[in-house]
Write a protein that holds these residues in place. Structure first.
Motif, PDB file in Angstrom:
ATOM      1  N   PRO A 157       1.372  -8.408   8.853  1.00 14.92           N
ATOM      2  CA  PRO A 157       2.648  -8.909   8.309  1.00 14.92           C
ATOM      3  C   PRO A 157       2.411  -9.751   7.050  1.00 14.92           C
ATOM      4  O   PRO A 157       1.306 -10.281   6.844  1.00 14.92           O
ATOM      5  N   ARG A 158       3.430  -9.893   6.235  1.00 13.75           N
ATOM      6  CA  ARG A 158       3.360 -10.803   5.098  1.00 13.75           C
ATOM      7  C   ARG A 158       3.096 -12.220   5.599  1.00 13.75           C
ATOM      8  O   ARG A 158       3.558 -12.573   6.683  1.00 13.75           O
ATOM      9  N   PRO A 159       2.338 -13.025   4.868  1.00 12.18           N
ATOM     10  CA  PRO A 159       1.915 -12.871   3.474  1.00 12.18           C
ATOM     11  C   PRO A 159       0.628 -12.067   3.274  1.00 12.18           C
ATOM     12  O   PRO A 159       0.151 -11.962   2.154  1.00 12.18           O
ATOM     13  N   TYR A 160       0.041 -11.548   4.339  1.00 14.06           N
ATOM     14  CA  TYR A 160      -1.156 -10.723   4.179  1.00 14.06           C
ATOM     15  C   TYR A 160      -0.765  -9.433   3.462  1.00 14.06           C
ATOM     16  O   TYR A 160       0.208  -8.782   3.831  1.00 14.06           O
ATOM     17  N   ASN A 161      -1.505  -9.064   2.467  1.00 14.46           N
ATOM     18  CA  ASN A 161      -1.150  -7.876   1.675  1.00 14.46           C
ATOM     19  C   ASN A 161      -2.376  -7.051   1.297  1.00 14.46           C
ATOM     20  O   ASN A 161      -2.458  -6.513   0.207  1.00 14.46           O
ATOM     21  N   TRP A 162      -3.324  -6.971   2.229  1.00 22.94           N
ATOM     22  CA  TRP A 162      -4.534  -6.199   1.975  1.00 22.94           C
ATOM     23  C   TRP A 162      -4.279  -4.707   2.158  1.00 22.94           C
ATOM     24  O   TRP A 162      -3.605  -4.293   3.097  1.00 22.94           O
ATOM     25  N   VAL A 163      -4.850  -3.926   1.258  1.00 25.78           N
ATOM     26  CA  VAL A 163      -4.906  -2.479   1.439  1.00 25.78           C
ATOM     27  C   VAL A 163      -6.358  -2.071   1.243  1.00 25.78           C
ATOM     28  O   VAL A 163      -6.906  -2.237   0.155  1.00 25.78           O
ATOM     29  N   GLU A 164      -6.978  -1.580   2.294  1.00 32.89           N
ATOM     30  CA  GLU A 164      -8.405  -1.264   2.245  1.00 32.89           C
ATOM     31  C   GLU A 164      -8.673   0.086   1.597  1.00 32.89           C
ATOM     32  O   GLU A 164      -7.831   0.995   1.646  1.00 32.89           O
ATOM     33  N   SER A 165      -9.875   0.222   1.060  1.00 36.04           N
ATOM     34  CA  SER A 165     -10.337   1.547   0.651  1.00 36.04           C
ATOM     35  C   SER A 165     -10.434   2.418   1.901  1.00 36.04           C
ATOM     36  O   SER A 165     -10.906   1.968   2.947  1.00 36.04           O
ATOM     37  N   GLY A 166      -9.969   3.653   1.785  1.00 38.08           N
ATOM     38  CA  GLY A 166      -9.993   4.544   2.942  1.00 38.08           C
ATOM     39  C   GLY A 166      -8.948   4.228   3.979  1.00 38.08           C
ATOM     40  O   GLY A 166      -9.083   4.609   5.151  1.00 38.08           O
ATOM     41  N   TYR A 167      -7.861   3.545   3.560  1.00 41.44           N
ATOM     42  CA  TYR A 167      -6.831   3.140   4.518  1.00 41.44           C
ATOM     43  C   TYR A 167      -6.214   4.335   5.252  1.00 41.44           C
ATOM     44  O   TYR A 167      -5.841   4.232   6.421  1.00 41.44           O
ATOM     45  N   ASP A 168      -6.124   5.482   4.570  1.00 49.25           N
ATOM     46  CA  ASP A 168      -5.511   6.652   5.198  1.00 49.25           C
ATOM     47  C   ASP A 168      -6.374   7.195   6.332  1.00 49.25           C
ATOM     48  O   ASP A 168      -5.868   7.620   7.375  1.00 49.25           O
ATOM     49  N   PHE A 169      -7.719   7.156   6.159  1.00 51.94           N
ATOM     50  CA  PHE A 169      -8.632   7.559   7.237  1.00 51.94           C
ATOM     51  C   PHE A 169      -8.508   6.604   8.423  1.00 51.94           C
ATOM     52  O   PHE A 169      -8.529   7.034   9.581  1.00 51.94           O
TER      53      PHE A 169
END
Length: 412
Positions: A157-169
């Motif tokens: 949830p916000r305020p966390y806004n991380w999107v990792e490499s390989g998020y789709d995997f």
């Protein structure tokens, strides 16, 4: 009926993270609840749990993945180039992750122990034990996947806004996990609901198993030099990530001192834990306000737990946001300490849900004036009688106990 439990876990080193502390407490309480427990762990240290059959999993060191992982590490160190995002974007995970999970699944596959339940535990963003058991279909009809945090990171949830490499995997991995594991378990009701909104199978398979209130015995009962047990002490113990800022707490405590000058002789705010993102701000308060003690780094669990049981007030600080579905790993320690909790959390948070809507000592994270007012109210109670600041929540002690855990497992 479930009698035998095979536990597959990343680490049982209670000094490496709050997640490992929570996992060890859960393992010990399963044992205390009367289950026969076998633990496979990937700590890569010689650690044994008292009265529990504990097996360390060796790392596979003669494999293509192992050499790829070490080669990548040497290359990155020599040329100062981080290749991890490049490879994770293409494969979803690091070569180290793949080698680790193969090491875990290989060890578990060889085990002759026939469990009634297979429980996977992890910490942080690892979920290595879960990935390993996902590759062992013969265990799926006995598998309980314990989901300690939102995953992948972009589901925080916000305020966390991380999107990792390989998020789709990673998303595909968790979709498959949610479909294959017979049971899922969560440390909080809000986290179960949150993750079910992304992976609908969790709504049917999920139960709540809170972090456990294990009876830990303090080894060193001497107080550290920075602690005076006769004072009005407020303690926040735990890491302060970027999103978990202590600024309003520090401002609130400072305002409390300004409004109550005589409290400077009695009151002390103690912050213990890694907080590198906030170093500049913390250094300012540390150097300018003698009533505040800050240690920006790790402290031994034994020392921290001893303080939690002897301070006047334990503080649970969460990130500012609309919702906080997490059950902080320190929550059971604070309940066991039986000291008043100052909860700084969103209105919709698991901590507030458990303490109750009528719990007095709660504030939004950034409400400086209310924080100062609550600290003043706590201080006045302490001045009247320090023993008034006990929590006395038998209902929460029971909820976090081995007896409740035994009921949850037996009802599967």
């Amino acid at each position: 009926m479930i009698k035998k439990i095979l536990i597959v876990v990343d680490s049982i080193d209670i000094e490496d993270s709050s997640g490992s502390k929570a996992n060890v407490a859960l393992i010990n309480n399963l044992h205390h609840a009367g289950f026969e427990v076998l633990v496979y762990h990937y700590t890569r240290k010689n650690i044994q749990l008292k009265n529990i059959n504990t097996i360390g999993i060796p790392e596979i060191k003669w494999s293509f993945l192992y050499f790829l992982s070490r080669g990548q590490r040497v290359f990155s160190r020599k040329f100062k180039v981080n290749l991890a995002p490049f490879f994770e974007k293409r494969f979803g995970f690091s070569f180290t992750f793949f080698n680790d999970t193969k090491s875990i699944s290989k060890a578990v596959k060889k085990e002759s122990f026939i469990p009634d339940l297979v429980l996977t535990l992890s910490k942080g963003a690892s979920f290595r034990s879960h990935y390993a058991v996902l590759k062992l279909p013969h265990l799926h009809d006995k598998w309980m996947a314990y989901i300690h945090d939102p995953y992948p990171f972009h589901y925080y949830p916000r305020p966390y806004n991380w999107v990792e490499s390989g998020y789709d995997f990673k998303q595909i991995f968790f979709e498959e996990l949610s479909q294959k594991a017979k049971y899922s378990a969560f440390p909080s009701q809000l986290l179960k609901e949150w993750m079910s909104s992304y992976f609908s199978d969790f709504a049917q398979t999920g139960i709540v198993i809170p972090h456990q209130n294990e009876k830990y015995t303090v080894q060193n009962t001497n107080f550290p030099s920075y602690f005076d047990v006769s004072k009005f002490n407020l303690l926040h113990a735990g890491n302060l990530m970027k999103q978990r800022s202590p600024e309003s707490l520090l401002k609130g405590f400072t305002l409390f001192l300004e409004n109550n000058p005589s409290a400077k002789n009695d009151a002390k705010l103690i912050l213990l834990g890694n907080a590198s993102y906030h170093s500049e701000m913390l250094d300012y308060y540390k150097n300018n306000i003698s009533e505040i003690y800050i240690h920006n780094g790790n402290k031994a669990f034994d020392e921290v737990y001893h303080l939690q049981k002897n301070v006047s007030v334990n503080i649970i600080l969460e990130a500012k946001g609309e919702i906080s579905p997490f059950l902080p790993a320190k929550f059971p320690h604070c309940i066991e300490a039986n000291k008043t909790i100052l909860s700084l959390a969103p209105y919709y948070s698991e901590t507030r849900r458990l303490l109750g809507e009528d719990y007095i000592f709660w504030s939004e994270v950034d409400d400086v004036n209310k924080i100062a007012m609550l600290i003043e109210k706590l201080y006045q109670l302490w001045k009247q009688n320090p023993y008034q600041l006990t929590l006395n929540r038998k209902d929460l002690e029971d909820y976090l106990s081995a007896d409740y855990l035994q009921q949850q497992i037996s009802n599967l």
